[in-house]
Design a protein around this motif. Sequence first.
Motif, PDB file in Angstrom:
ATOM      1  N   THR A 357       0.884  -0.887   0.397  1.00  0.00           N
ATOM      2  CA  THR A 357       0.053   0.101   0.248  1.00  0.00           C
ATOM      3  C   THR A 357       0.908   1.350   0.005  1.00  0.00           C
ATOM      4  O   THR A 357       1.234   2.005  -1.012  1.00  0.00           O
ATOM      5  N   HIS A 358       1.917   1.495   0.562  1.00  0.00           N
ATOM      6  CA  HIS A 358       3.202   2.645   0.299  1.00  0.00           C
ATOM      7  C   HIS A 358       3.214   2.539  -0.810  1.00  0.00           C
ATOM      8  O   HIS A 358       3.735   4.341  -0.293  1.00  0.00           O
ATOM      9  N   PHE A 360       1.979   2.426  -3.881  1.00  0.00           N
ATOM     10  CA  PHE A 360       1.041   3.176  -4.309  1.00  0.00           C
ATOM     11  C   PHE A 360       0.956   4.384  -3.407  1.00  0.00           C
ATOM     12  O   PHE A 360       0.921   5.710  -4.514  1.00  0.00           O
ATOM     13  N   PHE A 361       0.639   4.688  -2.294  1.00  0.00           N
ATOM     14  CA  PHE A 361       0.686   6.395  -2.139  1.00  0.00           C
ATOM     15  C   PHE A 361       1.719   6.386  -1.733  1.00  0.00           C
ATOM     16  O   PHE A 361       1.629   8.031  -2.691  1.00  0.00           O
ATOM     17  N   LYS A 362       2.941   6.370  -2.023  1.00  0.00           N
ATOM     18  CA  LYS A 362       3.696   7.564  -1.510  1.00  0.00           C
ATOM     19  C   LYS A 362       4.580   7.361  -2.751  1.00  0.00           C
ATOM     20  O   LYS A 362       5.081   8.047  -3.337  1.00  0.00           O
ATOM     21  N   GLY A 412      -3.413  10.534  -1.953  1.00  0.00           N
ATOM     22  CA  GLY A 412      -2.090   9.680  -1.204  1.00  0.00           C
ATOM     23  C   GLY A 412      -2.198  10.291   0.121  1.00  0.00           C
ATOM     24  O   GLY A 412      -1.876   9.617   0.732  1.00  0.00           O
ATOM     25  N   ALA A 415      -4.152   8.198   2.601  1.00  0.00           N
ATOM     26  CA  ALA A 415      -4.243   7.363   2.479  1.00  0.00           C
ATOM     27  C   ALA A 415      -2.702   6.898   3.238  1.00  0.00           C
ATOM     28  O   ALA A 415      -2.613   6.159   4.262  1.00  0.00           O
ATOM     29  N   THR A 422      -9.016   3.976   3.095  1.00  0.00           N
ATOM     30  CA  THR A 422      -8.008   3.842   1.935  1.00  0.00           C
ATOM     31  C   THR A 422      -7.178   2.222   2.682  1.00  0.00           C
ATOM     32  O   THR A 422      -7.459   2.072   3.582  1.00  0.00           O
ATOM     33  N   SER A 423      -6.104   2.455   1.100  1.00  0.00           N
ATOM     34  CA  SER A 423      -5.179   1.400   1.583  1.00  0.00           C
ATOM     35  C   SER A 423      -4.345   1.171   2.888  1.00  0.00           C
ATOM     36  O   SER A 423      -4.122   0.286   3.546  1.00  0.00           O
ATOM     37  N   GLY A 424      -3.496   2.491   2.969  1.00  0.00           N
ATOM     38  CA  GLY A 424      -3.411   2.814   4.135  1.00  0.00           C
ATOM     39  C   GLY A 424      -4.009   2.273   5.118  1.00  0.00           C
ATOM     40  O   GLY A 424      -3.206   2.226   6.542  1.00  0.00           O
ATOM     41  N   ALA A 504      -3.283   6.319  -7.886  1.00  0.00           N
ATOM     42  CA  ALA A 504      -4.663   7.136  -6.872  1.00  0.00           C
ATOM     43  C   ALA A 504      -5.860   5.935  -6.569  1.00  0.00           C
ATOM     44  O   ALA A 504      -5.973   5.500  -5.617  1.00  0.00           O
ATOM     45  N   CYS A 507      -5.112   3.545  -4.290  1.00  0.00           N
ATOM     46  CA  CYS A 507      -4.578   4.025  -2.790  1.00  0.00           C
ATOM     47  C   CYS A 507      -5.907   3.724  -2.378  1.00  0.00           C
ATOM     48  O   CYS A 507      -6.204   4.044  -1.043  1.00  0.00           O
TER      49      CYS A 507
END
Lengths: 687, 101
Positions: A357-358, A360-362, A412, A415, A422-424, A504, A507
């Motif tokens: 997940t990280h 993707f959002f990072k 982002g 997340a 969110t995925s985060g 996105a 995320c």
Amino acid sequence: MEQFLQAIDTQTIIFTLTAVLLPLLAFVLNITMRGRWDKISGWVSTVAILLSCILSGFVFARVWNGHPVHQQLLWFTIGNTQLYAGILLNNLSVLMLLLVSVIALPVHIYSTAYMKDDEHYTRYFAFLSFFCFSMLALVVVDNLFLFYISWELVGFSSYLLIGFWFKRHKAIMANKKAFIMNRIGDMGLLIAIMVLFTQYHTFDITQIFADNGLISRSVMKNGLWVSPTGHLPAIWQYIACGGVFLAVAAKSAQFPLHTWLPDAMEGPTSVSALIHAATMVAAGVFLLGRVYPMFNGTELTILAIIGCFTAFMAATIALTQNDLKRILAYSTISQLGYMVMAMGIGAYASSLFHLVTHSFFKALLFLVAGIVIHQMRHINDDNGLGIDPQDIQHMGGLRKKLPFTFIAAIIGGLALVGLPLTSGYLSKDSILIHAFEWADGKGPLFKLIPVFALLTTWLTAFYVARLIVKVFFGELRLLKNTPGIKLHVSDGSWAYKLPLVLLAAGCLFPLFSANPIEFTRSWLFKGFSPAGGFGAESSAYALLPVLVNSLSLLVIYWAWLIYAKQKAGSLLQRGFLYRLSFNAWYFDEIYNNGIIKPVLALGRFTFWFDRIIINGSVNSLARTGILVSKLSSWFDRNIIDGFLNLLVAIVRAIGNFARKFQNGRVQYYLFSMLVIILSLFILKILV
Amino acid sequence: MISLTGYMVVSAGLFCIGLYMIVSKHNAIQILIGIELMLNAAILNLVAFGRYDRFNNGGQMFALYAIVLAAATTAVALAIILNVYRQYKTIDPGKIDELKD
């Protein structure tokens, strides 16, 4: 049936190989065709990674939760040791294979637009493809030897890309720093591999680390590390683990080797997104996942402490940084700390979940940062302002100018904070809950780890809020300070927008779980958990996420008050804690004064020693030799030759005297005869 | 009566003159004359000492013999000098030094 299965496996292996080798092909094409293909080199790389991505998807669909595929060929033989080269596809490697190619694809598309005007466009894509090849190879190889090769290649391509703008002094310093720090880790990995080979006589990952592999059948007995293939003193087990830890710390920027990552932001932003946020830095966590069985309880606890400390430290540093990319870099270090901590507390699945997940959002946040920096640079160049385009103190109010980017940044950011939907949220809360579970039944000091992890979450919420508020809300501070400047700012073409959309989408929760609240329902989490394992229902901390998130929201609101409404802001700008955070806990200064300066001083001293003492003694020896030889030459010339010359002179004088008598004149002979006879007579008379 | 000493003194004088000529002259003929003078000094001695042999006149006889021999020697010497002159275009013995080292 058996044969059918084997044919399928072979096909899977071929797909994997193709997926890995396509970026290498793109690299070779771009390097050899430089100068001729400049326009389309970006698309060569992009198409290669697109195909890799599709093939990885196939492979993933086949292998995920199925039986692992492992095939190898005899590579070469040294003595009795046979070295195999092969591919190992299990849940971990196919997940990473897919992740790397899926993150790399949008970054490639983005790069075609972002790097369009760069004079080294082709070189950039060649390096980027080379990195993709190394990273894909890293995740699928089946033995530690090939793993080490790929590990080095990944580090090398990262080095190339950090120093991509090689005319900038800072970029050169940064890539040197990254390279040296990574060398320390590489050394650790090499030592660990050598120890493992000495103990187990094989490099094969399956043989060593499988469920009933050699590691699991090894025990510590009476200070010996006994395995089915031999035994070594127990210390070597600790050395191997220490080596692996060094490798992880260097690659994944954990304390104490984390300081290279913020400096690595000197590379192009798209590179930061792919390499220094999403994939390469996750290689350390991936390595942990590969060699997980070799750690025992104490070593895991050390991992957890280091990870937790790194997460907390990096988050506090991120609070006060003003450089947009450095904030994200420290945030990356912090999140990597989470993953390492999760590995340490035994939350293997959560750690890998967070890794995915990280990524993707990072990556998304970095691409957003890239757009913002790009636009700021435009403003800067158009108006000749001479400001740092990465400094968030000049930004603000970009919400209206870059609406699309703004939405992506919000997704982002949420997340990253880990808010629901969110995925985060799924991955971070799974780590937190595991941390509390783990600390239960241990001493009170162990409670510090989940508590600090929790604090870090709120720190994360604060700095993310600060970042987004400072960049996107309020008024454009640049406009306030220098009114009358022209602004031509937009989100950019589809090549900017499409990657943001793709990332996105990654995320948000639907990609990972049908249920936005419970991480245990996530397919990814299940894929790494033993059957009938951890269930949130059984946890005493099921309500923890509610607490975390409500406080996170409060923190975000507080940050909003400080930065958007300008209340209570000045309070934070002073004091020791602020300076500590702003100067990144003085790690660079400590390393400079504690390590680099002594090393340089040692170097200068040895140089001086070499020049003065060693060269001096050699030179004085030479001078003495010359003196002695001069002396002996003088002695030779004057004494020995002189003696001979004297003899010669005497002989010559005698000869000359004697030859006077032989002058051929008869009368003279007669006269001399007469003289002699007369003298004889006279003598006779006298005597 | 002239004493024996008188003859001896004349003879020694002649001998010394001859010897001096041989050593000092640059002409082979003069050297030859010097040789003759020395020879005659010796002959004079023979004749002077001949008074102790009145019966056989050995002194006079030897003197005559020596004079004849001297004449022959002189002839040979002159021939040599003639040949030397042909060879070297000089009769100065100081210049005929080709045998030196």
